[in-house]
Scaffold this motif. Structure first.
Motif, short mmCIF file in Angstrom:
data_model
loop_
_atom_site.label_atom_id
_atom_site.label_comp_id
_atom_site.label_asym_id
_atom_site.label_seq_id
_atom_site.Cartn_x
_atom_site.Cartn_y
_atom_site.Cartn_z
N GLY A 109 0.87 -1.21 0.04
CA GLY A 109 0.02 0.05 -0.05
C GLY A 109 0.98 1.04 0.24
N GLN A 110 0.38 2.52 -0.44
CA GLN A 110 1.10 3.54 -0.48
C GLN A 110 1.41 4.20 0.91
N SER A 111 0.80 3.93 1.72
CA SER A 111 1.02 4.49 3.01
C SER A 111 2.16 3.53 3.73
N GLY A 112 2.42 2.32 3.21
CA GLY A 112 3.65 1.61 3.75
C GLY A 112 3.24 0.97 5.12
N GLN A 113 1.91 0.65 5.25
CA GLN A 113 1.53 0.02 6.56
C GLN A 113 1.87 -1.21 6.72
N ARG A 114 2.01 -2.19 5.47
CA ARG A 114 2.51 -3.32 5.48
C ARG A 114 1.42 -4.42 6.42
N TYR A 115 0.19 -4.11 6.04
CA TYR A 115 -1.00 -4.68 6.88
C TYR A 115 -1.96 -5.57 6.04
N TRP B 225 17.41 -6.80 10.85
CA TRP B 225 17.50 -5.93 9.69
C TRP B 225 16.69 -6.28 8.50
N GLY B 226 15.52 -6.94 8.91
CA GLY B 226 14.39 -7.20 7.79
C GLY B 226 13.16 -6.51 8.35
N GLY B 227 12.42 -6.31 7.08
CA GLY B 227 11.01 -5.57 7.51
C GLY B 227 9.92 -6.59 8.11
N VAL B 228 8.88 -5.80 8.65
CA VAL B 228 8.04 -6.45 9.20
C VAL B 228 6.73 -6.33 8.77
N MET B 229 5.54 -7.44 8.56
CA MET B 229 4.70 -7.34 8.02
C MET B 229 3.54 -7.97 9.17
N THR B 230 2.29 -7.38 8.84
CA THR B 230 1.32 -7.91 9.93
C THR B 230 -0.29 -8.09 9.39
N LYS C 151 16.79 2.26 14.81
CA LYS C 151 16.03 1.45 13.61
C LYS C 151 16.90 1.99 12.48
N ASN C 152 17.18 1.15 11.53
CA ASN C 152 17.72 1.33 10.40
C ASN C 152 16.72 1.47 9.21
N TRP C 153 17.29 0.70 8.17
CA TRP C 153 16.37 1.08 6.80
C TRP C 153 15.00 0.19 7.15
N MET C 154 15.07 -1.02 7.67
CA MET C 154 13.99 -1.94 7.83
C MET C 154 12.73 -1.22 8.33
N PRO C 155 11.71 -1.53 7.47
CA PRO C 155 10.53 -0.93 7.63
C PRO C 155 9.55 -1.48 8.78
N MET C 156 8.82 -0.93 9.72
CA MET C 156 8.03 -1.23 10.49
C MET C 156 6.56 -1.53 9.85
N ALA C 157 5.51 -1.84 10.61
CA ALA C 157 4.39 -2.31 10.25
C ALA C 157 3.27 -1.80 11.26
#
Lengths: 295, 595
Positions: free
Chosen positions: B59-65, B497-502, B420-426
């Protein structure tokens, strides 16, 4: 293993004492970098990319003081030259790691030696994986200026209110930005390269230009700038403004070290080294450090 | 309360088993359709459409939901591999990518600017594209790529030599190839591009002196530039080839011509708030590193900028670390979300910054709504002034190398690799919590008066990263954005160092350098499932639904900035082997159930 036995045999036949060869992690003896170069038939020398007057491209060919010196060293060692122009990392520690003792993670291995490495005694001591040997020149941050623009240049504070070209992120930039509580900060014209700074000076876009003396002299000659009074000054403050430059090799290669020291000494004694610098418009200044005693 | 997801999943499967005719109908629906291409409308609905993943960030907002619930806290124990794909080649290193799923294909980028299209059902390779990289590229922090963008019939990704390459989704052939900037001047690009309307939006990366941050919007079909917005004050922006106003006010927060090389690289890309039509981009640290030589706030370094989508004009800015001295880039993703306060919906956005603070801002105007630390130790600031939005500094700034020889060593936390570095939260819309991958480390910083750069003396700084705790560096934290409280935390030995998804299935997924993809209970943080992928996981997991089944995918392959730094941290990760695989998972079905 075979290769190593052959080397041992020849050394024994010649009656030399067997030197303690360093071993890699598996305990397998590693050939001295000089022997590796001889097997390859070429001496790989790292020089900085786009670094006039020391190493730069001119009509598709690499040329400059360090390129000529690399050629002369290879000739002394009886090897053909393989030039490795390198992009400068954030600091020389990166360059030594990427080109001398470890290799870049993108691949490509290491060179046999690297030229134009700063050689302050404390810096030399700090290196444990690279050995900094054979200083061959002395640099000092200098100012070239148009005499008419300044009444006198007894102190760098004379630069206040004038435009001084410096290479962005260089020691000259830091000096202008930080010395005297920042009083010179707004006088600096930060340009992407030393060449651009000297070009701006030649074009009369700045009143003075600050850079290491060898770069200044070489670039002024190259750009055919006007005959300008060049003043060399040891700038004040805690900033390091004068240093020797020398050769770096991977630590633990006594044969290569000895061969290079002998070759450089020969070039110095014959006057060839001085001649190389003169060819690029640079007054040769001998290093302040004595070359280390031969092993 | 949330749905009880288990029931939904079970009833669907029961339905399939019971009614043969329904099964046929579903099968017919899943036949490949001739896709008309990815539209701007589809992109804006990507967060809720479950049969595809069109954007990095889901999603454009980057929620990773994901609203999917078939895989949930009760069923996740049955998650097993469906297929895998090896990136091959001797080129491995960090795989920080996120897969995209569309029209029967899965698109995945890899290290060294490579991309593959695979059959989403079988993992069969359809095509591969390997960008030809010139000699002399100097990527600062590994040869990673963080994912592609889809638009129309194109798949578009950025390369280590600072190009943006658009390929045909079906053939992998280059449709256009635009130079973002000159790699010889130190520019590079690793972030995933963002699609907004008909535009493709990118930032720039580059650690060298002279790099000035910028956000570019191009026509996604042609790659032609529409607008550009520099992120350092004093630089002119453009719109349709014409000047479009200077960023900020020249020399308001910089002295002399220092702004001309001010840094503030936009190396992690941007997110988009569709309801306010603003593009949110984070900016990196100012240049040069020694803050004593550049007085002022150095705008807009270490900031979040909100840009008007159609013009690239700055609507608002928020600087998290004014006059940065610790390498606290402000690049982290700003994720739009809503929450209820006093019965009213608040249009907010959240950012977990390198500097260790979790910020909640009003996404319409950048006003600070709340801020709290998301790491256990911060030495550089005791808090943030709610009125001014500025940090309350604690005199933890490294010394001026112009004033002192060697200088005393300063210990600062977080380290320059960040809380936190580059790795995206959710962000989970059901639990209302953010899931933040964080790291507990500090650094010793000292002046190095004698060092060299390109053969000349240079004022450097020495850094050594030190873990704060013996047994862990990484901590996955659930943060309540309404209160700033940490709801739960999970400690990991190596740095995360990795992204999160929920998901709405009450799950949080993330990978670990130890090689696991893990699933946690979103409410409690209890570890529910893990799978060893064979190499460190620094990728960004996704989930989608196809043929009535829910899938999860993640890239595995250890690398990134962590193994490039020495010291105590290197010891924790030195035995991790490299890799390059895409792993796809689904729930196990017994043969009996399948019949």
């Amino acid at each position: 293993m075979k290769r190593y036995s052959a080397v041992c045999a020849s050394l024994l036949m010649l009656g030399f004492a067997l030197p303690a060869l360093p071993a890699d992690e598996q305990g397998e003896p590693v050939l001295d970098q000089l022997d590796q170069a001889r097997e390859r038939g070429g001496l790989e020398v790292a020089v900085y990319r786009d670094f006039p007057p020391y190493s730069y491209q001119d009509q598709g060919r690499y040329t400059g003081v360090d390129v000529d010196l690399a050629g002369a060293l290879a000739r002394q060692l009886g090897l053909t030259l393989r030039l490795r122009p390198i992009s400068a990392g954030d600091d020389t520690d990166d360059d030594l790691r990427n080109n001398i003792w470890k290799g870049h993670y993108l691949g490509g291995g290491v060179a046999d030696l690297m030229l134009h490495v700063g050689m302050d005694p404390e810096y030399v001591k700090r290196q444990d994986k690279a050995e900094l040997i054979a200083p061959y020149f002395h640099e000092a941050v200098s100012i070239a200026y148009r005499p008419g623009r300044y009444r006198n240049m007894t102190t760098p504070l004379s630069l206040v209110g004038t435009k001084v070209g410096v290479e962005l992120g260089s020691i000259s930039d830091y000096y202008m930005s930080g010395a005297y509580g920042g009083r010179l900060r707004t006088s600096a014209e930060r340009l992407p390269t030393a060449t651009a700074a000297v070009q701006a000076f030649a074009n009369d876009e700045v009143d003075a230009v600050m850079a290491p003396r060898g770069e200044l002299q070489g670039l002024l000659k190259q750009l055919g700038g006007p005959a300008i009074e060049t003043r060399s000054t040891e700038l004040q403050g805690l900033y390091r403004t004068a240093w020797d430059v020398g050769i770096a090799i991977k630590a633990g290669n006594p044969k290569l070290k000895a061969a290079l020291l002998a070759a450089l000494s020969q070039l110095q004694q014959s006057g060839e080294l001085q001649k190389i610098f003169a060819q690029y418009g640079i007054d040769y200044v001998a290093p302040e450090m004595a070359a280390p005693i031969r092993p | 309360m949330e749905n009880i997801p288990r029931r939904r999943g079970e009833s669907r499967r029961a339905g399939l088993a019971l009614a043969g005719s329904l099964g046929v109908l579903l099968a017919a629906m899943s036949l490949p359709v001739i896709a008309a291409g990815v539209t701007a409308d589809m992109i804006s609905k990507d967060a809720t459409s479950t049969s595809d993943v069109l954007t990095v960030g889901m999603g454009q907002s980057g929620q990773r939901y994901s609203p999917l619930t078939t895989i949930n806290a009760d069923t996740v124990g049955d998650l097993v591999p469906a297929w895998t794909f090896s990136f091959g080649d001797e080129k491995q290193r960090g795989q920080e990518s996120q897969p995209l799923v569309y029209n029967g294909k899965i698109f995945i980028t890899g290290s060294y600017s490579r991309i593959w299209a695979l059959d989403v059902k079988t993992g069969q390779k359809l095509w591969a594209y390997e960008h030809r990289l010139p000699d002399g590229i100097m990527p600062c922090c590994d040869v990673v790529n963080r994912g592609a963008a889809l638009f129309d019939d194109l798949v578009i990704f950025s390369t280590l030599d600072a190009h943006l390459v658009a390929l045909n989704q079906d053939t992998g052939k280059v449709v256009w190839n635009e130079k973002l900037d000159d790699y010889k001047a130190g520019y590079s690009n690793t972030a995933a591009p963002l699609i907004v309307k008909n535009m493709i939006v990118t930032g720039v990366s580059g650690g060298e002196f002279g790099v000035v941050g910028r956000v570019d919007a191009r026509d996604a079909k042609t790659g032609k530039i529409i607008w550009t917005r520099p992120t350092v004050e004093g630089h002119m922006g453009t719109l349709n080839g014409k000047d479009n106003g200077i960023t900020g006010k020249t020399n308001a927060s910089w002295e002399g011509d220092q702004y001309k090389s001010g840094g503030a690289a936009t190396w992690l890309g941007c997110t988009y708030g569709v309801d306010v039509d603003l593009i949110y981009c984070g900016t990196g640290n100012p240049s040069p590193w020694n803050s004593h030589t550049r007085p002022g706030d150095n705008l807009y370094s270490a900031s979040t900028l909100a840009l008007k989508a159609d013009t690239g004009k700055i609507a608002w800015s928020y600087q998290t670390t004014p006059h940065d001295s610790w390498d606290f880039d402000g690049v982290n993703e700003f994720i739009p979300f809503d929450y209820i306060k006093n019965g009213k919906t608040v249009k907010a956005g959240a950012k977990a910054d390198r500097n260790g603070f979790f910020y909640v801002l009003d996404r319409t105007n950048g006003k600070l709504l709340g801020v709290s630390p998301f790491v256990s130790k911060q030495t550089w600031a005791s808090g943030v002034d709610m009125k001014t939005g500025r940090p309350i500094e604690t005199a933890n700034r490294p010394g001026d190398p112009g004033k002192e020889e060697k200088g005393s060593s300063v210990f600062a936390a977080p380290s320059f690799l960040g809380g936190k570095n580059w790795m995206p939260m959710a962000y989970n819309q059901g639990t209302g919590l953010f899931y933040v991958p964080s790291n507990e480390w500090g650094m010793d910083i000292w002046n190095e008066p004698i060092t060299y750069k390109k053969g000349a003396a240079f004022l450097g700084a020495g850094f050594t990263i030190r873990p704060l705790y013996e047994d862990h560096i990484g901590v996955l934290r659930a943060m309540d954005p309404a209160t700033g409280k940490i709801v739960w935390e999970y400690n990991n030995g190596a740095p995360l160092w990795g992204g999160v998804m929920t998901t709405a299935g009450n799950l949080v997924f993330t990978g670990t350098p130890e090689g696991f993809l893990k699933a946690f209970d979103a409410k409690t943080g209890k570890e529910l499932w893990k799978f060893q992928t064979g190499s460190g996981v620094v990728g960004q997991p996704i989930t989608w639904e196809q043929d009535g089944e829910q899938f999860v995918a993640v890239a595995s392959g250890w690398g990134g900035a962590v193994p490039l730094w020495g010291g105590e941290v290197a010891k924790k990760v030195k035995d991790i082997t490299q890799g390059g695989m895409l792993w796809v998972f689904k729930l196990h079905r017994t043969q009996a159930a399948a019949k």
